[in-house]
Write an enzyme that holds these catalytic residues in place. Sequence first.
Site, PDB file in Angstrom:
ATOM      1  N   HIS A  92       0.854  -1.187   0.000  1.00 26.63           N
ATOM      2  CA  HIS A  92       0.000   0.000   0.000  1.00 26.63           C
ATOM      3  C   HIS A  92       0.896   1.246   0.000  1.00 26.63           C
ATOM      4  O   HIS A  92       2.003   1.231   0.573  1.00 26.63           O
ATOM      5  CB  HIS A  92      -0.926   0.002   1.215  1.00 26.63           C
ATOM      6  CG  HIS A  92      -1.987   1.041   1.147  1.00 26.63           C
ATOM      7  ND1 HIS A  92      -1.746   2.372   1.452  1.00 26.63           N
ATOM      8  CD2 HIS A  92      -3.268   0.972   0.772  1.00 26.63           C
ATOM      9  CE1 HIS A  92      -2.850   3.057   1.284  1.00 26.63           C
ATOM     10  NE2 HIS A  92      -3.797   2.231   0.871  1.00 26.63           N
ATOM     11  N   GLU A 140      -3.707   3.202  -7.405  1.00 22.26           N
ATOM     12  CA  GLU A 140      -4.182   4.394  -6.687  1.00 22.26           C
ATOM     13  C   GLU A 140      -3.152   5.504  -6.831  1.00 22.26           C
ATOM     14  O   GLU A 140      -2.027   5.371  -6.364  1.00 22.26           O
ATOM     15  CB  GLU A 140      -4.276   4.129  -5.185  1.00 22.26           C
ATOM     16  CG  GLU A 140      -5.003   2.926  -4.720  1.00 22.26           C
ATOM     17  CD  GLU A 140      -5.100   2.920  -3.212  1.00 22.26           C
ATOM     18  OE1 GLU A 140      -4.095   2.751  -2.510  1.00 22.26           O
ATOM     19  OE2 GLU A 140      -6.223   3.140  -2.735  1.00 22.26           O
TER      20      GLU A 140
HETATM   21  O1  LIG Z   1      -6.682   1.989   0.888  1.00 24.22           O
HETATM   22  C1  LIG Z   1      -7.415   2.896   0.473  1.00 24.22           C
HETATM   23  C2  LIG Z   1      -6.869   3.943  -0.405  1.00 24.22           C
HETATM   24  O2  LIG Z   1      -5.635   4.409   0.094  1.00 24.22           O
HETATM   25  C3  LIG Z   1      -7.838   5.072  -0.721  1.00 24.22           C
HETATM   26  O3  LIG Z   1      -8.075   5.837   0.431  1.00 24.22           O
HETATM   27  P1  LIG Z   1      -9.302   6.906   0.347  1.00 24.22           P
HETATM   28  O4  LIG Z   1     -10.552   6.141  -0.044  1.00 24.22           O
HETATM   29  O5  LIG Z   1      -9.392   7.474   1.745  1.00 24.22           O
HETATM   30  O6  LIG Z   1      -8.931   7.955  -0.686  1.00 24.22           O
END
Ligand SMILES: O=C[C@H](O)COP(=O)(O)O
Length: 221
Positions: A92, A140
């Site tokens: 992550h 992401e």
């Molecule tokens: O693990 C989740 C991701 O880092 C996205 O985070 P978020 O939905 O707070 O933007």
Amino acid sequence: MSSPLILVNFKSYREGAGNSAGQIGSAAELVMQESGVTIGVAPQFVELHPFCRHYEIPVYAQHIDAVEGAFTGRIPAFTVRAAGCVGSLINHSERRLTIAEIEACVEAAKFNHLESVVCTNNVGVSAAAAAFSPTYVAVEPPELIGSGISVTKANPDIIRNSVAAVKRISPEVKVLCGAGIQSGECVKTAVDLGADGVLLASSVVKAKDPEEVLRNLVSLL
Ligand SMILES: O=C[C@H](O)COP(=O)(O)O
């Protein structure tokens, strides 16, 4: 086609601990049962075993280590499996690993019959991660994480191009996208762009009413 996966990462948010973590777990279980959409959770480590025991939803760790034996403060893949989890996030953006560690963690996940969700930050890294044949690649853009600005609106090309790049290398690898995911429209757009689901955190974990947000997330599937 199997249901898209909506994976809720509790991160280290205070709202993702104790009783409020249980509120999210109950909401995820209820909405999954009613909608038939797969809603997974990645609670904090101390909640893994209780969540696996208490809820009929897929539970993922936020990280695993490819170790066993005399190691302190680590999260071995076999203990995550023994807790009852179905898989784990790997790499992550808030828990970055080296390429060698990513490969070792994907192999440890496979050896322990865990799904692996390798997180990436761009199309090239998504393609590289696909070479390890994880279960999922979750792309992401870090600058959108926690921003409330949905990647499906701000950068749809990273989703479309990551799907194409991953499928060129390993057609069986599924793709999630994340960062700012907050509505059914985000989820539908992600699926329309070729994703197999979404990875999200703040829109659910920090919500006053997690159940309401989860209902909205599945509303257009
Ligand atoms: O693990 C989740 C991701 O880092 C996205 O985070 P978020 O939905 O707070 O933007």
